[in-house]
Design a protein around this motif. Structure first.
Motif, short mmCIF file in Angstrom:
data_model
loop_
_atom_site.label_atom_id
_atom_site.label_comp_id
_atom_site.label_asym_id
_atom_site.label_seq_id
_atom_site.Cartn_x
_atom_site.Cartn_y
_atom_site.Cartn_z
N LEU A 18 0.82 -1.20 0.00
CA LEU A 18 0.00 0.00 0.00
C LEU A 18 0.86 1.26 0.00
O LEU A 18 0.53 2.25 -0.62
N SER A 19 1.98 1.20 0.71
CA SER A 19 2.87 2.37 0.77
C SER A 19 3.44 2.69 -0.59
O SER A 19 3.74 3.84 -0.91
N ALA A 20 3.62 1.64 -1.42
CA ALA A 20 4.20 1.84 -2.74
C ALA A 20 3.17 2.35 -3.74
O ALA A 20 3.52 2.82 -4.81
N ALA A 21 1.88 2.24 -3.40
CA ALA A 21 0.84 2.66 -4.32
C ALA A 21 0.74 4.18 -4.36
O ALA A 21 1.22 4.87 -3.48
N VAL A 22 0.12 4.68 -5.44
CA VAL A 22 -0.10 6.12 -5.57
C VAL A 22 -1.43 6.45 -4.91
O VAL A 22 -2.48 5.96 -5.31
N TRP A 23 -1.38 7.28 -3.88
CA TRP A 23 -2.57 7.63 -3.12
C TRP A 23 -2.97 9.07 -3.40
O TRP A 23 -2.13 9.93 -3.66
N ALA A 24 -4.26 9.33 -3.31
CA ALA A 24 -4.78 10.69 -3.35
C ALA A 24 -5.39 11.00 -1.99
O ALA A 24 -6.05 10.14 -1.39
N ASP A 25 -5.15 12.21 -1.49
CA ASP A 25 -5.74 12.58 -0.20
C ASP A 25 -7.26 12.45 -0.28
O ASP A 25 -7.88 12.73 -1.31
N GLY A 26 -7.85 12.04 0.84
CA GLY A 26 -9.30 11.92 0.86
C GLY A 26 -9.84 11.94 2.27
O GLY A 26 -9.09 11.91 3.25
N SER A 27 -11.15 11.98 2.38
CA SER A 27 -11.81 11.94 3.68
C SER A 27 -13.17 11.30 3.53
O SER A 27 -13.75 11.27 2.43
N ALA A 28 -13.69 10.76 4.62
CA ALA A 28 -14.98 10.09 4.59
C ALA A 28 -15.61 10.14 5.97
O ALA A 28 -14.93 10.33 6.98
N THR A 29 -16.91 9.96 5.98
CA THR A 29 -17.67 9.84 7.23
C THR A 29 -18.56 8.62 7.11
O THR A 29 -19.12 8.36 6.04
N TRP A 30 -18.65 7.86 8.18
CA TRP A 30 -19.56 6.72 8.17
C TRP A 30 -20.32 6.64 9.47
O TRP A 30 -19.94 7.23 10.47
N GLY A 31 -21.40 5.89 9.44
CA GLY A 31 -22.19 5.63 10.63
C GLY A 31 -22.08 4.18 11.01
O GLY A 31 -22.06 3.29 10.15
N ALA A 32 -22.00 3.92 12.31
CA ALA A 32 -21.93 2.55 12.81
C ALA A 32 -22.42 2.55 14.25
O ALA A 32 -21.99 3.38 15.06
N GLY A 33 -23.29 1.64 14.57
CA GLY A 33 -23.77 1.53 15.95
C GLY A 33 -24.44 2.78 16.46
O GLY A 33 -24.38 3.08 17.66
N GLY A 34 -25.09 3.55 15.58
CA GLY A 34 -25.76 4.75 16.00
C GLY A 34 -24.84 5.94 16.22
O GLY A 34 -25.28 7.00 16.65
N GLN A 35 -23.55 5.79 15.92
CA GLN A 35 -22.59 6.88 16.04
C GLN A 35 -22.02 7.19 14.66
O GLN A 35 -22.26 6.47 13.69
N SER A 36 -21.26 8.26 14.59
CA SER A 36 -20.61 8.61 13.33
C SER A 36 -19.14 8.88 13.59
O SER A 36 -18.72 9.20 14.70
N MET A 37 -18.35 8.71 12.55
CA MET A 37 -16.91 8.90 12.65
C MET A 37 -16.39 9.45 11.35
O MET A 37 -16.89 9.10 10.27
N SER A 38 -15.38 10.32 11.43
CA SER A 38 -14.74 10.88 10.25
C SER A 38 -13.31 10.40 10.17
O SER A 38 -12.62 10.29 11.19
N ILE A 39 -12.87 10.11 8.96
CA ILE A 39 -11.50 9.66 8.74
C ILE A 39 -10.93 10.45 7.56
O ILE A 39 -11.64 10.77 6.61
N ALA A 40 -9.67 10.81 7.67
CA ALA A 40 -8.96 11.48 6.58
C ALA A 40 -7.62 10.79 6.41
O ALA A 40 -7.05 10.27 7.36
N TRP A 41 -7.10 10.77 5.19
CA TRP A 41 -5.87 10.05 4.93
C TRP A 41 -5.04 10.72 3.84
O TRP A 41 -5.56 11.41 2.98
N ARG A 42 -3.74 10.50 3.94
CA ARG A 42 -2.83 10.81 2.84
C ARG A 42 -2.33 9.54 2.18
O ARG A 42 -2.11 9.49 0.98
#
Length: 224
Positions: A18-42
């Motif tokens: 995965l480290s060798a792959a070409v990544w684009a910055d991104g972000s997402a939000t999901w819901g699980a168990g009645g809660q929500s969470m945001s994740i961002a990555w490079r």
């Protein structure tokens, strides 16, 4: 581990790939168990997960940190050092990501495309019937998977973050679901009724969002 949860951890050769792959910055939000969470990555080595109250977790180069604020000042806890200070107990009792989505190294028994499609967060995916085995036995779940690059990157970033947070060693099972999805180039958009991505987009966050705002410490009140 409940059958309703799709689990995975991403380590070893998979992380290197995965480290060798070409990544684009991104972000997402999901819901699980009645809660929500945001994740961002490079990339798989640089991930941020925001939780309620302004606290957040950072994963940098395979190390996990929790960032909170005390009296208006940032405090950074090195979760790996905390596990060591507690004799490894923090691996099971330490902080865990809230509103957990996919997690752990369950064994993949069967994955079968149903031929049906579903659009989640604006991305079209295919509905799969997935049979897996965990500590509680064997379970079956309907999952929406997609080869959309953003969905793939989000899923791989989450797997890498969970591996860093848990301090797991990933094991050597060839039938792990995380590896299977990576090999197939698929990302997770929905898992049963428990996990569903609500938004996902490309775009860079400010550089400082992935930087540690203070010197890490092993435990609150303990310098490194």
């Amino acid at each position: 581990m409940p059958h309703q949860r799709f689990t995975a951890g991403l380590l070893g050769g998979l992380l290197a790939a995965l480290s060798a792959a070409v990544w684009a910055d991104g972000s997402a939000t999901w819901g699980a168990g009645g809660q929500s969470m945001s994740i961002a990555w490079r990339d798989a080595q640089t991930v941020r997960m925001d939780v309620q109250g302004g606290d957040y977790m950072l994963v940098r180069d395979g190390n996990a940190y929790m960032v909170s604020h005390r009296g208006g000042q940032p405090m950074v806890i090195d979760l790996s050092a905390m596990r060591q200070a507690m004799g490894g107990m923090a691996g099971s009792a330490g902080p865990a990501a809230p509103a957990a989505g996919p997690s752990g190294g369950d064994a993949l028994v069967e994955i079968e495309a149903t031929g049906r499609t579903e659009t989640v967060a604006g991305i079209e995916g295919e509905i799969y019937r997935v049979v897996y085995r965990d500590d509680g036995g064997q379970g079956t779940q309907e999952m929406v998977l997609s080869d959309d690059p953003l969905a793939v990157e989000m899923t791989q970033a989450w797997f890498a973050a969970i591996a860093a947070l848990s301090g797991g060693n990933g094991g050597a099972d060839a039938d792990r679901m995380d590896r299977e999805l990576a090999e197939r180039g698929l990302g997770l958009l929905r898992a049963g009724d428990d996990f569903k991505v609500s938004s996902i987009s490309a775009g860079a966050r400010a550089a400082g969002d992935f930087e540690l705002p203070a010197e890490p410490q092993a435990m609150p009140g303990m310098g490194r």
